[in-house]
Design a protein around this motif. Structure first.
Motif, PDB file in Angstrom:
ATOM      1  N   THR A 157     -19.229  -6.660  32.118  1.00 35.46           N
ATOM      2  CA  THR A 157     -19.435  -5.693  33.737  1.00 35.46           C
ATOM      3  C   THR A 157     -18.616  -4.573  33.474  1.00 35.46           C
ATOM      4  O   THR A 157     -17.843  -4.354  32.471  1.00 35.46           O
ATOM      5  CB  THR A 157     -18.874  -6.604  34.960  1.00 35.46           C
ATOM      6  OG1 THR A 157     -17.175  -6.704  34.524  1.00 35.46           O
ATOM      7  CG2 THR A 157     -19.213  -7.901  35.225  1.00 35.46           C
ATOM      8  N   ASP A 158     -18.866  -3.621  34.329  1.00 34.17           N
ATOM      9  CA  ASP A 158     -17.916  -2.407  34.158  1.00 34.17           C
ATOM     10  C   ASP A 158     -16.468  -2.499  34.189  1.00 34.17           C
ATOM     11  O   ASP A 158     -15.554  -1.849  33.474  1.00 34.17           O
ATOM     12  CB  ASP A 158     -18.217  -1.296  35.051  1.00 34.17           C
ATOM     13  CG  ASP A 158     -19.827  -0.624  34.868  1.00 34.17           C
ATOM     14  OD1 ASP A 158     -20.309  -0.925  33.904  1.00 34.17           O
ATOM     15  OD2 ASP A 158     -20.187   0.001  35.931  1.00 34.17           O
ATOM     16  N   GLU A 159     -16.282  -3.404  35.114  1.00 32.55           N
ATOM     17  CA  GLU A 159     -14.639  -3.962  35.292  1.00 32.55           C
ATOM     18  C   GLU A 159     -14.130  -4.423  33.965  1.00 32.55           C
ATOM     19  O   GLU A 159     -13.033  -3.744  33.477  1.00 32.55           O
ATOM     20  CB  GLU A 159     -14.225  -4.742  36.296  1.00 32.55           C
ATOM     21  CG  GLU A 159     -14.743  -4.200  37.666  1.00 32.55           C
ATOM     22  CD  GLU A 159     -16.053  -4.193  38.222  1.00 32.55           C
ATOM     23  OE1 GLU A 159     -17.098  -4.576  37.271  1.00 32.55           O
ATOM     24  OE2 GLU A 159     -16.237  -3.450  39.262  1.00 32.55           O
ATOM     25  N   ALA A 160     -14.920  -5.363  33.443  1.00 28.77           N
ATOM     26  CA  ALA A 160     -14.339  -5.904  31.924  1.00 28.77           C
ATOM     27  C   ALA A 160     -14.548  -4.820  30.977  1.00 28.77           C
ATOM     28  O   ALA A 160     -13.628  -4.834  30.031  1.00 28.77           O
ATOM     29  CB  ALA A 160     -15.396  -7.001  31.708  1.00 28.77           C
ATOM     30  N   PHE A 161     -15.411  -3.993  30.880  1.00 29.91           N
ATOM     31  CA  PHE A 161     -15.663  -2.811  29.894  1.00 29.91           C
ATOM     32  C   PHE A 161     -14.188  -2.029  30.008  1.00 29.91           C
ATOM     33  O   PHE A 161     -13.699  -1.734  28.952  1.00 29.91           O
ATOM     34  CB  PHE A 161     -16.828  -2.186  30.245  1.00 29.91           C
ATOM     35  CG  PHE A 161     -16.771  -0.931  29.101  1.00 29.91           C
ATOM     36  CD1 PHE A 161     -17.412  -1.121  27.979  1.00 29.91           C
ATOM     37  CD2 PHE A 161     -16.550   0.454  29.569  1.00 29.91           C
ATOM     38  CE1 PHE A 161     -17.473   0.101  26.985  1.00 29.91           C
ATOM     39  CE2 PHE A 161     -16.717   1.447  28.616  1.00 29.91           C
ATOM     40  CZ  PHE A 161     -16.949   1.313  27.548  1.00 29.91           C
ATOM     41  N   VAL A 162     -13.869  -1.701  31.250  1.00 34.06           N
ATOM     42  CA  VAL A 162     -12.566  -0.560  31.199  1.00 34.06           C
ATOM     43  C   VAL A 162     -11.403  -1.606  30.770  1.00 34.06           C
ATOM     44  O   VAL A 162     -10.581  -1.010  30.084  1.00 34.06           O
ATOM     45  CB  VAL A 162     -12.408  -0.383  32.730  1.00 34.06           C
ATOM     46  CG1 VAL A 162     -11.146   0.262  32.894  1.00 34.06           C
ATOM     47  CG2 VAL A 162     -13.572   0.669  33.043  1.00 34.06           C
ATOM     48  N   GLU A 163     -11.409  -2.854  31.077  1.00 32.51           N
ATOM     49  CA  GLU A 163     -10.171  -3.658  30.839  1.00 32.51           C
ATOM     50  C   GLU A 163     -10.081  -3.975  29.358  1.00 32.51           C
ATOM     51  O   GLU A 163      -8.979  -3.749  28.670  1.00 32.51           O
ATOM     52  CB  GLU A 163     -10.147  -5.226  31.435  1.00 32.51           C
ATOM     53  CG  GLU A 163      -8.911  -5.863  31.132  1.00 32.51           C
ATOM     54  CD  GLU A 163      -7.442  -5.153  31.341  1.00 32.51           C
ATOM     55  OE1 GLU A 163      -6.567  -5.442  30.720  1.00 32.51           O
ATOM     56  OE2 GLU A 163      -7.614  -4.241  32.459  1.00 32.51           O
ATOM     57  N   ILE A 164     -11.291  -3.917  28.571  1.00 30.90           N
ATOM     58  CA  ILE A 164     -11.343  -3.994  27.131  1.00 30.90           C
ATOM     59  C   ILE A 164     -11.137  -2.679  26.391  1.00 30.90           C
ATOM     60  O   ILE A 164     -10.337  -2.813  25.406  1.00 30.90           O
ATOM     61  CB  ILE A 164     -12.781  -4.500  26.706  1.00 30.90           C
ATOM     62  CG1 ILE A 164     -12.871  -5.988  26.983  1.00 30.90           C
ATOM     63  CG2 ILE A 164     -12.977  -4.170  25.199  1.00 30.90           C
ATOM     64  CD1 ILE A 164     -14.515  -6.286  27.033  1.00 30.90           C
ATOM     65  N   MET A 165     -11.378  -1.583  27.163  1.00 30.32           N
ATOM     66  CA  MET A 165     -11.007  -0.428  26.554  1.00 30.32           C
ATOM     67  C   MET A 165      -9.217  -0.057  26.505  1.00 30.32           C
ATOM     68  O   MET A 165      -8.913   0.519  25.694  1.00 30.32           O
ATOM     69  CB  MET A 165     -11.610   0.743  27.355  1.00 30.32           C
ATOM     70  CG  MET A 165     -13.227   0.976  27.346  1.00 30.32           C
ATOM     71  SD  MET A 165     -13.808   1.091  25.597  1.00 30.32           S
ATOM     72  CE  MET A 165     -14.406  -0.595  25.116  1.00 30.32           C
ATOM     73  N   TYR A 166      -8.814  -0.418  27.609  1.00 28.57           N
ATOM     74  CA  TYR A 166      -7.416  -0.534  27.911  1.00 28.57           C
ATOM     75  C   TYR A 166      -6.692  -1.260  27.009  1.00 28.57           C
ATOM     76  O   TYR A 166      -5.722  -0.849  26.149  1.00 28.57           O
ATOM     77  CB  TYR A 166      -6.975  -0.937  29.311  1.00 28.57           C
ATOM     78  CG  TYR A 166      -6.863   0.267  30.300  1.00 28.57           C
ATOM     79  CD1 TYR A 166      -5.456   0.902  30.311  1.00 28.57           C
ATOM     80  CD2 TYR A 166      -7.904   0.678  31.275  1.00 28.57           C
ATOM     81  CE1 TYR A 166      -5.352   1.799  31.316  1.00 28.57           C
ATOM     82  CE2 TYR A 166      -7.720   1.347  32.059  1.00 28.57           C
ATOM     83  CZ  TYR A 166      -6.262   2.259  32.271  1.00 28.57           C
ATOM     84  OH  TYR A 166      -6.343   3.191  33.024  1.00 28.57           O
ATOM     85  N   GLN A 167      -7.029  -2.566  26.720  1.00 28.62           N
ATOM     86  CA  GLN A 167      -6.604  -3.493  25.659  1.00 28.62           C
ATOM     87  C   GLN A 167      -6.655  -2.659  24.399  1.00 28.62           C
ATOM     88  O   GLN A 167      -5.819  -2.865  23.552  1.00 28.62           O
ATOM     89  CB  GLN A 167      -6.944  -4.943  25.897  1.00 28.62           C
ATOM     90  CG  GLN A 167      -6.622  -5.442  27.157  1.00 28.62           C
ATOM     91  CD  GLN A 167      -5.428  -6.024  27.233  1.00 28.62           C
ATOM     92  OE1 GLN A 167      -4.499  -6.009  26.347  1.00 28.62           O
ATOM     93  NE2 GLN A 167      -5.057  -6.373  28.516  1.00 28.62           N
TER      94      GLN A 167
END
Length: 134
Positions: free
Chosen positions: A70-80
């Motif tokens: 999902t977009d939310e998971a994508f953003v979190e993966i980018m942060y991590q």
């Protein structure tokens, strides 16, 4: 909640460049490294490629795209992966807004071209490089 995690660095007992590549497998692909570990480690050590190039092949490659996050998971993966920490509410909202206006490639470039990712690359002893969108 709590204190942000420090910028990750390699385990002192592990080759730092290999640790960087393992990080990509773990954080982006959500699995252990495979035979590509030696390839990417060699490319980075020989300065044939940069951290940004490796990241691009992982994040924009078919395996990660095929995960259908999902977009939310994508953003979190980018942060991590590129900031070495969880996303904060305000920042995550900003990047989700960017995703609604642009593309994952554009958001990815924002993370990979960041100072934070530069700090991570420096900690692992590799060249950051940059991603330029076509």
């Amino acid at each position: 909640p709590g204190t942000p995690t420090p910028t990750p660095g390699p385990n002192p007992e592990q080759d730092p460049v290999e640790a960087f590549v393992e990080r990509m497998y773990t954080l982006v692909l959500n699995r252990p490294a495979d035979s590509g570990l030696a390839y990417w480690t060699g490319q980075l050590k020989d300065r044939v490629t940069t951290g940004a190039d490796v990241a691009k092949d992982f994040v924009l490659g078919p395996e990660f795209v095929g995960r259908g996050v999902t977009d939310e998971a994508f953003v979190e993966i980018m942060y991590q992966t590129f900031f070495g920490r969880p996303g904060d509410a305000g920042g995550a909202a900003y990047w989700l807004g960017e995703l609604s206006r642009t593309s994952r490639e554009t958001v990815f470039a924002g993370f990979v071209n960041s100072t934070e990712f530069g700090d991570i690359c420096e900690a692992y002893g590799i060249i950051q490089g940059t991603v330029t969108l076509e």
